[in-house]
Each structure stands twice: as structure tokens, then as C-alpha cells.
Design an enzyme around this catalytic site. Structure first.
Site, PDB file in Angstrom:
ATOM      1  CE1 TYR A 138      -5.354   0.646   2.747  1.00 28.67           C
ATOM      2  CE2 TYR A 138      -4.819   0.361   0.449  1.00 28.67           C
ATOM      3  CZ  TYR A 138      -5.493   1.038   1.445  1.00 28.67           C
ATOM      4  OH  TYR A 138      -6.302   2.103   1.118  1.00 28.67           O
ATOM      5  CE  LYS A 189      -3.482  14.409  10.357  1.00 28.61           C
ATOM      6  NZ  LYS A 189      -3.598  15.856  10.169  1.00 28.61           N
ATOM      7  CG  ASP A 222      -4.312  17.344   7.197  1.00 35.78           C
ATOM      8  OD1 ASP A 222      -3.094  17.203   6.943  1.00 35.78           O
ATOM      9  OD2 ASP A 222      -4.727  17.678   8.316  1.00 35.78           O
ATOM     10  CG  ASP A 246      -6.201   3.284  -2.269  1.00 33.23           C
ATOM     11  OD1 ASP A 246      -6.476   3.528  -3.459  1.00 33.23           O
ATOM     12  OD2 ASP A 246      -6.797   2.419  -1.608  1.00 33.23           O
ATOM     13  CG  ASP A 250      -9.054   6.816  -6.575  1.00 29.05           C
ATOM     14  OD1 ASP A 250      -8.183   6.223  -7.251  1.00 29.05           O
ATOM     15  OD2 ASP A 250     -10.140   6.296  -6.271  1.00 29.05           O
TER      16      ASP A 250
END
Ligand code: ATP
Length: 352
Positions: A138, A189, A222, A246, A250
């Protein structure tokens, strides 16, 4: 957080859309529970941007740094500013320029009825996420080449610095240590992103060694998303990078009962922090007085907790919990209260 010698002073940025509506309710609760706290309003947001082009001047950032203990932000985003440039300047500008490297998001189910997961109780969904807030994917570093042609190339760089990775991981362990938690899970990851996320792995192992009472674990992101849905009770503290944080927060908001219940803090210990409900400006319901103010009210609790008033934070959390149990909620949670009535319900529950 530093201990203030004067009464705490909070900079209030209602922002856009439902941000202004939910903050109004949050401030009612703040006034009732902490009347000594002073506030000052700032009008940064779409309206101001459209009027005179101002987003977030450096002079305001200086004032936030020097004169305030917290920044209380509503939400940013307005269909009249399709580029969202003001929101990026204000929110990302404060995160980066104030170096608020911790995005702290508690995921706590207050009443089982609002959980979309089968047979999960409040004690099963109770963890916090430490999301890295200043680097990762970001930072906007990258570029486009041969734009709008068939040969276009678009590159987005992921930034992982040792300093940045270490300080967010350490913050997660330190918080666990100070709050009686015994498990910290790091998610990345590294099986596919072999350079940056290998750094996360090495730093995680090294910081974990400094906290022998805390059990470190690791999940690829994942797998983490599956486990958050299947066995959220496995988690106490999750630490991850900016992008994954992020997304998983959520998901966290969804399993705690919806985005209208999720509070967050953008923090750097010892510096002014920026606190906000996780939801956005919700243009679809803005101006109708029906937005759920509970996230904004829980955000007030989080600010008070960081200001050294954990009893006030608990009182606010308990009052919101009682409203949820009693069904005194806004429409998106199946109730019929307006934002203002929901604010009054919390005030009633606090004084009951
Ligand atoms: P952003 O793009 O910044 O995430 P947004 O408003 O488009 O902002 P969300 O905040 O994620 O997105 O909200 C998605 C939808 O959820 C909203 O359009 C609205 O319908 C609903 N919503 C969000 N917050 C609330 C709230 N406090 N009360 C009721 N409904 C909400």
C-alpha cells in the site's frame, strides 16, 4: 501510550457520509462517560475539498502531533470525489506521516445471534489483529508502462523492511504479553512470495524467542481465512502485513456481527493515534439517520482504553453488548432504531 498531564484532548474529524452521523453518537457517549475530555472539530473531508481543494494540511498534522492525544475519525469517501483523492490524502497521509504502523482491530463477538457462523459463542470469537499499516503493497510504489495499450504493464511493489516487519511483530507479542494472551499467529504467503515473506518468517521466529511464555504459530493467509471461519477460537492475536490485514479484518468484522460493530485504531505507541470505525462512508445510506453507530461508540471505548481508562472501555463494551442482547439495534442488524436512538440505547444501558 504516554500518560497525559492535562485532560485528554481529542481531534474530531467526522469526514463524509455516515461518518458524521455515527461520530455524533460516539461523542454523546464520550461526553457522558468522560466529561473532562476536550474535543476540537476539524472539517477535513469531501465538502471542504470541493470548496477549497484542502485535504490534510501539514499544519493540521503538526497540531495533531503536538496538541492532541487521539484523532477520532468518522469515514471518508464521497461520490462527488470519484478519485477519492481527499480520502487517500487524509487517511493514508495521517497513517504514513504520523507513522501509525499498527492497525489494531479487535474481533469480538458480543452476542451469538449476530454471528453468521454456526454454533459459535462470544467466547469463540475473541481475538485481535495487528495489521502492518505503513508498508507492504500500500505504499503506491510502482508504475504503469504503455498505459491503455495491449502491451500495458502495471507494477505494484510490495515493501517489507526489517524495521517495519519487526516493529509490528514485536507490538503483537508485547500486546499479548501485557494482556495475558498466550498465542500469537503470524500469517503470510511465504510459500509463494519468497523474498518479502521469508523476511517475515525469520523476524517472527527471532522476536518469538524473546517471549517464551507465548506460543508462536504460523499460517499461510489462505489457510488463515478458512480457520477464522471454522475455528475462530484458535486465535488470540494475529499479526500480518498490510494487504492481508485489510482483507482478514473485514472477514473478522463479518464474524463479529458485521461492519457496523467493528472498531479500529491506527497506533504508534507514545504518539497520537487515529481511531475510526472500520466501515466506510456508506453513501447508499448516508443522510438517512439509520447508520449503526455502535462501531463508532466502541471506537470511543478503544480511545479511552488507550488513554489509560480501561474501566470506561469495558463499560462502553458492556453497554453495547446489552443493547445487542436486547435487540436494541439498527436496521441492518434486524432492529428498527435510528442512529440517534441507538446512541440513546447505549447511554441508557450505561446508566442502568
Ligand atoms: P469503503 O469503500 O471506504 O470501504 P463503503 O461505504 O463503500 O466504504 P463499507 O463501509 O465497507 O463500504 O460499507 C459497505 C456497506 O455496508 C455500506 O454501503 C452500507 O450499506 C453498509 N454499512 C457500512 N457501515 C454501516 C453502518 N455503520 N451501519 C449500517 N450499514 C453500514
Amino acid at each position: 501510550m504516554s500518560t497525559p498531564t492535562r485532560p485528554p484532548n481529542i481531534a474530531v474529524l467526522p469526514g463524509d457520509g455516515i461518518g458524521t452521523e455515527v461520530l455524533e453518537q460516539g461523542l454523546r457517549v464520550l461526553g457522558a462517560i468522560a466529561p473532562d475530555v476536550t474535543t476540537e472539530h476539524f472539517d477535513f473531508g469531501a465538502e471542504r475539498y470541493l470548496r477549497d481543494g484542502t485535504t490534510l494540511p501539514d499544519s493540521a498534522l503538526d497540531r495533531f502531533r503536538n496538541e492532541f492525544d487521539c484523532i477520532y475519525l468518522g469515514a471518508l469517501g464521497d461520490p462527488r470525489v470519484p478519485s477519492n483523492v481527499h480520502a487517500k490524502d487524509i487517511l493514508l497521509g495521517s497513517r504514513f506521516k504520523l507513522d501509525l504502523y499498527i492497525n489494531f482491530r479487535p474481533v469480538r463477538l458480543l452476542d451469538a445471534r449476530y454471528c453468521p457462523l454456526k454454533d459459535k459463542r462470544p467466547e469463540d470469537v475473541d481475538f485481535v489483529v495487528f495489521r502492518e499499516n505503513t508498508e507492504g503493497l500500500y505504499t503506491g510504489i510502482g508504475g504503469q508502462f504503455k498505459r491503455d495499450t495491449a502491451d500495458e504493464i502495471a507494477i505494484e511493489q510490495e515493501i517489507n523492511t526489517r524495521k517495519g516487519v519487526e516493529r509490528i511483530i514485536r507490538a503483537a507479542f508485547q500486546w499479548a504479553h501485557e494482556n495475558g494472551k498466550t498465542r500469537v499467529c503470524m500469517s503470510d504467503k511465504a510459500n509463494a512470495m519468497r523474498h518479502g515473506h521469508d523476511l517475515w518468517q525469520r523476524v517472527f521466529r527471532s522476536v518469538a524467542n524473546e517471549y517464551p511464555g507465548i506460543k508462536p504459530s504460523h499460517l499461510y493467509v489462505d489457510v488463515l481465512t478458512m480457520r477464522m471461519v471454522q475455528t475462530p477460537e484458535d486465535f488470540e492475536v494475529i499479526v500480518t502485513n498490510n494487504l492481508f490485514g485489510d482483507i482478514v479484518t473485514d472477514l473478522g468484522a463479518a464474524i463479529q456481527g458485521g461492519i457496523g460493530l467493528a472498531a479500529s485504531g491506527n497506533l504508534h505507541p507514545g504518539k497520537v493515534g487515529l481511531y475510526e470505525p472500520v466501515h466506510g462512508s456508506a453513501p447508499d445510506i448516508a443522510g438517512r439517520g439509520i447508520a449503526n453507530p455502535f462501531a463508532a461508540i466502541l471506537t470511543v471505548g478503544m480511545m479511552l482504553g488507550q488513554l489509560g481508562r480501561p474501566a470506561d472501555e469495558r463499560r462502553i463494551g458492556d453497554a453495547v453488548g446489552r443493547c445487542l442482547i436486547a435487540g436494541r439495534v439498527t436496521r441492518e442488524l434486524g432492529g428498527n432504531l435510528t442512529s440517534s436512538e441507538a446512541g440513546s440505547a447505549v447511554l441508557d444501558a450505561m446508566s442502568a
